[in-house]
Design a protein around this motif. Structure first.
Motif, PDB file in Angstrom:
ATOM      1  N   ASN A 106       2.564   9.826   1.036  1.00 35.08           N
ATOM      2  CA  ASN A 106       2.348   8.999  -0.131  1.00 35.08           C
ATOM      3  C   ASN A 106       3.529   8.554  -0.927  1.00 35.08           C
ATOM      4  OD1 ASN A 106      -0.555   9.171   0.758  1.00 35.08           O
ATOM      5  ND2 ASN A 106      -1.059  10.304  -0.926  1.00 35.08           N
TER       6      ASN A 106
ATOM      7  N   GLN B  77      -4.464  -1.276  -0.581  1.00 34.56           N
ATOM      8  CA  GLN B  77      -4.594   0.281  -0.666  1.00 34.56           C
ATOM      9  C   GLN B  77      -6.150   0.078  -0.763  1.00 34.56           C
ATOM     10  OE1 GLN B  77      -2.468   2.863  -0.489  1.00 34.56           O
ATOM     11  NE2 GLN B  77      -4.418   3.700   0.155  1.00 34.56           N
TER      12      GLN B  77
ATOM     13  N   SER C 249       0.796  -1.118   0.020  1.00 34.64           N
ATOM     14  CA  SER C 249       0.145   0.000   0.111  1.00 34.64           C
ATOM     15  C   SER C 249       0.839   1.305  -0.119  1.00 34.64           C
ATOM     16  CB  SER C 249      -0.880   0.008   1.130  1.00 34.64           C
ATOM     17  OG  SER C 249      -0.179  -0.136   2.461  1.00 34.64           O
TER      18      SER C 249
ATOM     19  N   SER D  68      -2.721  -5.709  -3.680  1.00 30.22           N
ATOM     20  CA  SER D  68      -2.855  -4.216  -3.246  1.00 30.22           C
ATOM     21  C   SER D  68      -3.723  -4.372  -1.920  1.00 30.22           C
ATOM     22  CB  SER D  68      -3.636  -3.341  -4.288  1.00 30.22           C
ATOM     23  OG  SER D  68      -4.118  -2.153  -3.799  1.00 30.22           O
TER      24      SER D  68
ATOM     25  N   THR E 243       4.575  -1.106   3.024  1.00 29.46           N
ATOM     26  CA  THR E 243       3.747  -0.020   3.153  1.00 29.46           C
ATOM     27  C   THR E 243       4.292   1.344   3.457  1.00 29.46           C
ATOM     28  OG1 THR E 243       1.581   0.294   3.950  1.00 29.46           O
ATOM     29  CG2 THR E 243       3.061  -0.680   5.294  1.00 29.46           C
TER      30      THR E 243
ATOM     31  N   ARG F 281      -0.568   4.904  -0.122  1.00 29.25           N
ATOM     32  CA  ARG F 281      -1.337   5.955   0.425  1.00 29.25           C
ATOM     33  C   ARG F 281      -1.926   5.976   1.711  1.00 29.25           C
ATOM     34  NH1 ARG F 281      -5.854   7.036  -1.422  1.00 29.25           N
ATOM     35  NH2 ARG F 281      -6.155   5.369  -3.208  1.00 29.25           N
TER      36      ARG F 281
END
Length: 546
Positions: A415, A435, A406, A433, A477, A408
């Motif tokens: 980010n 995210q 991830s 993902s 992440t 964001r």
């Protein structure tokens, strides 16, 4: 027209006011001017109101001003003063109303328009504030109007326009406040060298200016030079003991494992206007670390922080017969109920009275008593578990060895460009993902790179997110909820700690070793070069390949 007696009284009261004998002005006015709506009384009442403001007798000032406006409701100065009083009381909507009324009767009154713009800035109505400062500059282009106009442009991220204004001001005034504004623009532009040089210039102008010292503290903290940062934060507090600097100092001290003083300073967050969580209303005392019958621990600052600080909940049980935990989000209630069977898990909405507990504490404050030295982090045995049925179901869908990724967070400064993860693609692991709420553009990139999109509702269904993370072999992440879930699951994780001077790094992502004190399975990967992750991703790939 005033009578001869009132003329003499006016001269006497006026003389007393000019001599700063404000209490005598008030006393004489109360003794000689009645409550009638006689127009001749207005200037006495207004002067007494001004004297009351000068002596901080706000309620008395309010009575004088309201009396004056009953005689003549179209006076711009009493309306302005009522606005000032409401602004002091932080009743900003009322203050705005009075400033606008004052301007209705005198549109060219500089102070009313300036204060109106400033209050609109305080409540973050920046577009409305900008309208006022544009008019303000037309009225009188001076330091105050230009500085406020520039500050609002800065809040609106109109950096080029703000820079032009502040550089113009800086050519006329060598002022540390202006230089700090210019430094802030350089910081937003990502120019760390110019940011630091401008702060040094401001420091040479006035070494005691609080904002300069605070910003230098930020700079050195971002460079992980914590002793220098601590020095500048302490210098700030000598001249301006404000909660935001004290919070920064606390975080900096926690990063250095100065736990006792760090936790104490970090508790200043409850005095900050920037903290979104509000302190609960209760008659019950704060827990002081002693034995008690029952305690309510309540969540704060977001789901990630709650998951982190809940690592201390079982420790609280050693001090209380009954422990209640009130979480701020319903999304995690089922997770906490399953993982803390001996603690009563509630949601904030369920806490309608304080009759069921003897003492309380926000969950982040627990560290002061339960994580006050490095050894207190050892052998905590903190681990959460996903729902077994849910995990089994998800494992049937995603059975290959996987790296969860991830990029964001809610804070855009954390980010990371999705394209960086391309270097992790290999034949041994599928990338999936994690995210939440990917954009259409991000979905296209995932397809192009062959990264799996789970199509699970992992934004609202955190049980499924937890299970999906637990199905992964590795997690890579940015700082977000996935990092906290992965750490609490004891999953091998690479936390991408971005090098950005604007980013406030959390104390729990700093450690004298490469692994987090709070989550030993998380390796903190510090970005060395701003806007360049090449070396860090090569390192992560090498560790996964091993």
């Amino acid at each position: 027209m005033l009578t001869a007696k009132k003329e003499l009284l006016w001269k006497k009261i006026n003389r007393l006011f000019k001599s700063n004998r404000f209490n005598d002005v008030i006393s004489l006015t109360l003794e000689n001017i009645n409550d009638s709506l006689n127009y001749d009384n207005i200037k006495f009442i207004n002067l007494a109101a001004e004297a009351s403001l000068q002596t901080n007798q706000l309620e008395l000032a309010k009575k004088f001003l309201e009396h004056s406006l009953k005689i003549d409701s179209q006076q711009y100065l009493p309306l302005y003063n009522l606005g000032v009083m409401h602004e002091i009381d932080e009743k900003f909507i009322n203050a705005i109303s009075y400033y606008k009324q004052s301007l209705n009767y005198n549109p060219e009154y500089f102070d009313a328009r300036f204060n109106l713009a400033n209050v609109l800035k305080k409540i973050q109505k920046f577009e409305d504030a900008l309208i006022q400062t544009k008019q303000l500059i037309k009225l009188h282009k001076n330091y105050d109007s230009m500085n406020l106009h520039g500050a609002i442009l800065l809040e609106l991220n109109e950096l080029d326009s703000a820079f032009k204004i502040f550089t113009e001001l800086n050519s006329q005034y060598k002022d540390p406040n202006i230089l700090n504004s210019i430094a802030k623009i350089y910081r937003k532009w990502g120019n760390q060298d110019k940011f630091f040089l401008t702060l040094e210039e401001a420091y040479e102008v006035d070494k005691n200016f609080p904002q300069t010292n605070h910003n230098l503290g930020n700079y050195y903290e971002s460079k992980r030079k914590y002793m220098e940062a601590e020095k500048f934060y302490n210098s700030t507090l000598k001249f301006d003991d404000n909660p935001d600097t004290r919070i920064s100092l606390g975080i900096c001290q926690l990063k250095q494992q100065k736990f006792n003083i760090g936790w104490e300073n970090y508790e200043s967050r409850w005095k900050s206007s920037h903290l979104l969580t509000k302190f609960i209303k209760t008659r019950k005392p704060l827990w002081n670390g002693d034995q008690c019958d029952s305690i309510l621990v309540w969540g704060e600052q977001g789901i990630g922080d709650e998951i982190l600080y809940c690592s201390m909940l079982n420790d609280v049980s050693k001090f209380a017969n009954k422990v209640f935990y009130s979480c701020s989000s319903k999304k995690i209630t089922s997770i906490l109920k399953r993982n803390f069977p001996n603690i009563t898990i509630l949601h904030t909405d369920d806490v309608t009275s304080d009759d069921f507990f003897d003492t309380h504490i926000p969950v982040g404050n627990l560290g002061r008593y339960l994580r006050n030295n490095p050894s207190s982090f050892k052998n905590t045995n903190y681990r959460i578990h996903p729902d077994p049925k849910n995990k089994t179901l998800i494992k049937t869908k995603f059975s290959d060895p996987m790296i969860g990724i991830s990029w964001r967070s809610n804070d855009q400064l954390k980010n990371i460009e999705l394209a960086n993860f391309k270097s992790l693609i290999n034949s041994r692991y599928k990338l999936i993902s994690l995210q939440y709420q990917p954009t259409d553009d991000e979905l296209k990139i995932l397809i192009e790179l062959g990264i799996i999109e789970s199509k699970l509702n992992i934004y609202d269904d955190l049980e499924s997110l937890l299970s999906l993370i637990d199905c992964c072999d590795y997690i890579v992440t940015s700082s977000n909820i996935n990092a906290h879930f992965a750490g609490a699951l004891n999953k091998k994780t690479f936390l991408l700690d971005k090098n950005n001077i604007e980013l406030k790094h959390f104390h729990y992502w700093s450690s004298p070793t490469k692994n987090s004190l709070w989550y030993p399975s998380i390796e903190i990967v510090n970005q060395k070069k701003e806007n360049n992750w090449k070396d860090e991703f090569q390192y992560i790939k090498s560790q996964i390949d091993v």
